[in-house]
Write a protein that holds these residues in place. Structure first.
Motif, PDB file in Angstrom:
ATOM      1  N   ILE A  79      63.855  59.354 -33.863  1.00  0.00           N
ATOM      2  CA  ILE A  79      62.389  59.350 -33.746  1.00  0.00           C
ATOM      3  C   ILE A  79      61.738  58.451 -34.794  1.00  0.00           C
ATOM      4  CG2 ILE A  79      60.328  60.797 -33.822  1.00  0.00           C
ATOM      5  CD1 ILE A  79      62.216  63.129 -32.879  1.00  0.00           C
ATOM      6  N   ILE A  80      62.065  58.672 -36.056  1.00  0.00           N
ATOM      7  CA  ILE A  80      61.461  57.844 -37.102  1.00  0.00           C
ATOM      8  C   ILE A  80      61.962  56.413 -36.992  1.00  0.00           C
ATOM      9  CG2 ILE A  80      61.221  57.487 -39.588  1.00  0.00           C
ATOM     10  CD1 ILE A  80      61.472  60.486 -39.967  1.00  0.00           C
ATOM     11  N   GLY A  81      63.262  56.264 -36.743  1.00  0.00           N
ATOM     12  CA  GLY A  81      63.834  54.922 -36.645  1.00  0.00           C
ATOM     13  C   GLY A  81      63.215  54.088 -35.552  1.00  0.00           C
ATOM     14  N   SER A  82      62.983  54.697 -34.384  1.00  0.00           N
ATOM     15  CA  SER A  82      62.377  53.939 -33.282  1.00  0.00           C
ATOM     16  C   SER A  82      60.879  53.749 -33.510  1.00  0.00           C
ATOM     17  CB  SER A  82      62.624  54.649 -31.948  1.00  0.00           C
ATOM     18  OG  SER A  82      62.033  55.934 -31.922  1.00  0.00           O
ATOM     19  N   ALA A  83      60.209  54.773 -34.016  1.00  0.00           N
ATOM     20  CA  ALA A  83      58.768  54.653 -34.265  1.00  0.00           C
ATOM     21  C   ALA A  83      58.469  53.499 -35.217  1.00  0.00           C
ATOM     22  CB  ALA A  83      58.217  55.963 -34.817  1.00  0.00           C
ATOM     23  N   LEU A  84      59.248  53.387 -36.286  1.00  0.00           N
ATOM     24  CA  LEU A  84      59.030  52.323 -37.257  1.00  0.00           C
ATOM     25  C   LEU A  84      59.438  50.957 -36.707  1.00  0.00           C
ATOM     26  CD1 LEU A  84      60.203  54.041 -40.578  1.00  0.00           C
ATOM     27  CD2 LEU A  84      57.882  53.814 -39.669  1.00  0.00           C
ATOM     28  N   ALA A  85      60.487  50.943 -35.899  1.00  0.00           N
ATOM     29  CA  ALA A  85      60.972  49.669 -35.365  1.00  0.00           C
ATOM     30  C   ALA A  85      59.976  49.028 -34.400  1.00  0.00           C
ATOM     31  CB  ALA A  85      62.314  49.873 -34.672  1.00  0.00           C
ATOM     32  N   TYR A  86      59.198  49.836 -33.697  1.00  0.00           N
ATOM     33  CA  TYR A  86      58.298  49.312 -32.664  1.00  0.00           C
ATOM     34  C   TYR A  86      56.816  49.498 -33.006  1.00  0.00           C
ATOM     35  CZ  TYR A  86      62.544  49.092 -29.841  1.00  0.00           C
ATOM     36  OH  TYR A  86      63.799  48.793 -29.372  1.00  0.00           O
TER      37      TYR A  86
END
Length: 390
Positions: A79-86
């Motif tokens: 969740i955090i990894g994808s939220a920050l990536a996009y």
């Protein structure tokens, strides 16, 4: 007196073959899997064997499997990894009102970081409204995170239908599934359900604690949360937990080799306990959907005129162990967000007990549980929360 453990949704007892596999791996394959010498290669081969198995089970490729410390880390990374990536192009993220704290609390954190967080409602049985989900997805939606099986009431979301809806509305929106309670119990194919990210934890299916897995579609970008040695393609730095990973593999292999028998056992346990409690104990009702269509290993029953904490400890004194909610919060005796989301309030919100089953539970155990419940409730219900007689 035999201990009767009915809190298997919180954690399961590791299998003997798992304990032996972990011990033997610690003893023999103790090398660092990043090392180039023989001992390192031996450890790396244990990981490769495990990875091939999990990739095949999920319908994924081996380079899409990443190992973590468990469900909480897998959910956070997804969740955090994808939220920050996009986040530069899409800052709307969507989840439900009945998620595990390792998802719900992450969304709360990201809301504080400026993300547009949408929380989907559920009906009285715990199902999301697909029309509400569809209406919530827009061009700026980067992620939808929905658990497969609810850890408190056992409701099963239709992840294939959900995945198809998400991709039809916005093909760029990622779909994350918390499969911690469903893996080994409910079939899941990441390709068929169009899942981009999926979380698993070993200790929910007789494996060791402290190890889990994240499936990540190779096309998905994640911002890594741990920096260091660059292990696992720079996605999760740190020396891999080889004994834990191999123990998780042995546990999953054991369960899947006996899956039909094990699932039938869960269903038999659930049906027996549900039928006897509701037929023989007044003032009881089921939380969630009917037994036949909910998760086979989770049963949530409300007991009127008694606080769940009181009943839990009364059962404990008789060597019967159950839960009053999510294992991550039940020791604090906080109110259940899941039960509130399905419409319970007041005393009903504080009267639910979760029974969850394993391969070790016998019909005699369940018979004892019912007998103890009947005796204890007669005593406990003499006094309501206000001290009045029933």
């Amino acid at each position: 007196m035999r201990e009767i453990y009915l809190d298997n949704a919180a954690t399961t007892k590791p299998l003997e073959c798992v304990i032996e596999a972990v011990s033997e791996t610690m003893r023999l394959e103790y090398g660092n899997p990043s090392s180039l010498h023989k001992k390192g290669i031996e450890a790396e081969n244990k990981i490769k064997e495990s990875t091939a198995f999990f990739a095949n089970l999920l319908g994924a490729s081996e380079d899409e499997i990443f190992y973590t410390s468990g469900g909480t880390e897998s959910n956070n990374l997804a969740i955090i990894g994808s939220a920050l990536a996009y986040q530069k192009t899409a800052k709307r993220i969507i989840t439900t009102a009945i998620e595990h704290p390792s998802v719900g609390d992450v969304f709360t954190y990201l809301k504080g970081q400026g993300f547009d967080v949408i929380i989907l409602n559920v009906d009285e049985k715990g199902y999301i409204n697909l029309e509400e989900l569809e209406a919530s997805i827009n061009e700026e939606t980067s992620l939808v995170s929905i658990m497969h099986v609810n850890n408190e009431i056992g409701t099963i979301q239709d992840i294939e239908k959900i995945g198809a809806l998400i991709k039809k509305k916005n093909p760029r929106t990622l779909f994350h599934v918390d499969a911690v309670q469903s893996f080994t119990k409910i079939p899941v194919s990441v390709r068929k359900a169009q899942i981009d990210l999926l979380s698993i934890s070993a200790h929910k299916f007789y494996g060791p604690k402290g190890v889990g897995l994240l499936y990540k579609n190779k096309k998905v970008r994640l911002q890594n949360m741990l920096h260091g040695g660059g292990q696992q393609k720079n996605m999760r730095s740190g020396t891999e937990n080889v004994p834990g990973i191999y123990g998780m593999y042995i546990a999953a292999k054991y369960v899947f080799n006996r899956q039909r028998e094990i699932l039938e056992h869960y269903k038999a346990c659930k049906t027996y306990l549900y039928t006897r409690i509701l037929n023989e104990i007044e003032g009881t009702h089921l939380n969630g959907d009917v037994v036949e269509v909910s998760a086979p290993h989770i049963l949530n029953i409300a007991f009127e005129d008694i606080r769940a904490e009181v009943l839990l400890h009364s059962l404990e004194q008789n060597h019967i162990y159950v839960s009053s909610g999510s294992a991550c919060a039940s020791n604090k005796m906080s109110k259940s967000g899941t039960l509130a989301a399905i419409g319970l309030n007041g005393q009903a919100l504080d009267s639910a007990i979760r029974f969850s089953f394993s391969i070790d539970v016998t019909e005699e155990d369940l018979e004892t549980c019912v007998d103890v419940l009947k005796k204890q409730l007669v005593l406990l219900r003499k006094f309501t929360l206000g001290g009045k007689k029933r």
